[in-house]
Design a protein around this motif. Sequence first.
Motif, mmCIF file in Angstrom:
data_model
loop_
_atom_site.group_PDB
_atom_site.id
_atom_site.type_symbol
_atom_site.label_atom_id
_atom_site.label_comp_id
_atom_site.label_asym_id
_atom_site.label_seq_id
_atom_site.Cartn_x
_atom_site.Cartn_y
_atom_site.Cartn_z
ATOM 1 N N PRO A 67 0.829 -1.209 0.000
ATOM 2 C CA PRO A 67 0.000 0.000 0.000
ATOM 3 C C PRO A 67 0.865 1.262 0.000
ATOM 4 C CG PRO A 67 -0.815 -1.588 1.601
ATOM 5 C CD PRO A 67 0.510 -2.102 1.111
ATOM 6 N N GLY A 68 0.438 2.258 -0.784
ATOM 7 C CA GLY A 68 1.124 3.538 -0.816
ATOM 8 C C GLY A 68 2.280 3.622 -1.803
ATOM 9 N N LYS A 69 2.615 2.547 -2.476
ATOM 10 C CA LYS A 69 3.729 2.594 -3.440
ATOM 11 C C LYS A 69 3.267 3.098 -4.805
ATOM 12 C CE LYS A 69 7.045 0.763 -0.911
ATOM 13 N NZ LYS A 69 8.232 1.467 -0.537
ATOM 14 N N LYS A 70 2.266 2.446 -5.391
ATOM 15 C CA LYS A 70 1.717 2.879 -6.686
ATOM 16 C C LYS A 70 0.357 3.542 -6.475
ATOM 17 C CE LYS A 70 2.239 1.482 -10.581
ATOM 18 N NZ LYS A 70 2.755 1.366 -11.907
ATOM 19 N N TYR A 71 -0.417 2.957 -5.592
ATOM 20 C CA TYR A 71 -1.751 3.463 -5.254
ATOM 21 C C TYR A 71 -1.858 3.482 -3.736
ATOM 22 C CZ TYR A 71 -2.672 1.759 -10.037
ATOM 23 O OH TYR A 71 -2.625 1.498 -11.379
ATOM 24 N N GLU A 72 -2.973 4.007 -3.242
ATOM 25 C CA GLU A 72 -3.239 3.934 -1.800
ATOM 26 C C GLU A 72 -3.315 2.466 -1.367
ATOM 27 O OE1 GLU A 72 -7.060 4.899 0.966
ATOM 28 O OE2 GLU A 72 -6.432 6.503 -0.401
ATOM 29 N N GLU A 73 -3.906 1.635 -2.240
ATOM 30 C CA GLU A 73 -4.043 0.209 -1.978
ATOM 31 C C GLU A 73 -2.747 -0.525 -2.366
ATOM 32 O OE1 GLU A 73 -7.878 1.992 -3.592
ATOM 33 O OE2 GLU A 73 -5.788 1.981 -4.182
ATOM 34 N N TYR A 106 1.583 -7.818 3.625
ATOM 35 C CA TYR A 106 0.901 -6.563 3.956
ATOM 36 C C TYR A 106 -0.412 -6.755 4.709
ATOM 37 C CZ TYR A 106 4.195 -5.457 0.267
ATOM 38 O OH TYR A 106 5.335 -5.369 -0.500
ATOM 39 N N LYS A 112 -5.444 -2.795 -5.790
ATOM 40 C CA LYS A 112 -5.881 -2.084 -6.991
ATOM 41 C C LYS A 112 -4.975 -2.469 -8.155
ATOM 42 C CE LYS A 112 -6.927 2.493 -8.842
ATOM 43 N NZ LYS A 112 -7.012 3.928 -8.526
#
Length: 149
Positions: A67-73, A106, A112
């Motif tokens: 989470p938080g790398k490409k999208y919030e998910e 995770y 996503k």
Amino acid sequence: MIQWFTKSFEELTNNELYAIMQVRFNVFIIEQNCLAEDLDDYDQEALHLFGVDESGKVVAYTRIFGPGKKYEEAAFGRVLTTKEVRGQGAGKELMKRTLAVIEDHYGKVAVKISAQSYLLKFYSELGFEQVSEEYDDHGLPHIDMVRPA
């Protein structure tokens, strides 16, 4: 029989990285005629899940993000299987393992993806829901999909 590995970028050997880049080039650039920038500086932040056949050739691959790398998910992308293993369940096995890696690393989080539109049914069967209209991504129709936590 496919042997599976999950490695961080730093854990990949030179030969593994080369084989992954080669199969990504062959599937996305040659087969799909998609002239997109594959080397996008995300590989260093990803977990790399790949399967090799008895000869050691990479036949299935995806890269995974927390989470938080490409999208919030959490996310995954660059999903592929080679011609040699298509239609034999390798894609479903790759997805089963991908979702297991996400959960192991995770927890039970939302995931996503940006999926090629023709794979809507495939990803829907894995619990993903379409969350965007269709859009063009380097000449290929895509949709965003989310699998709730």
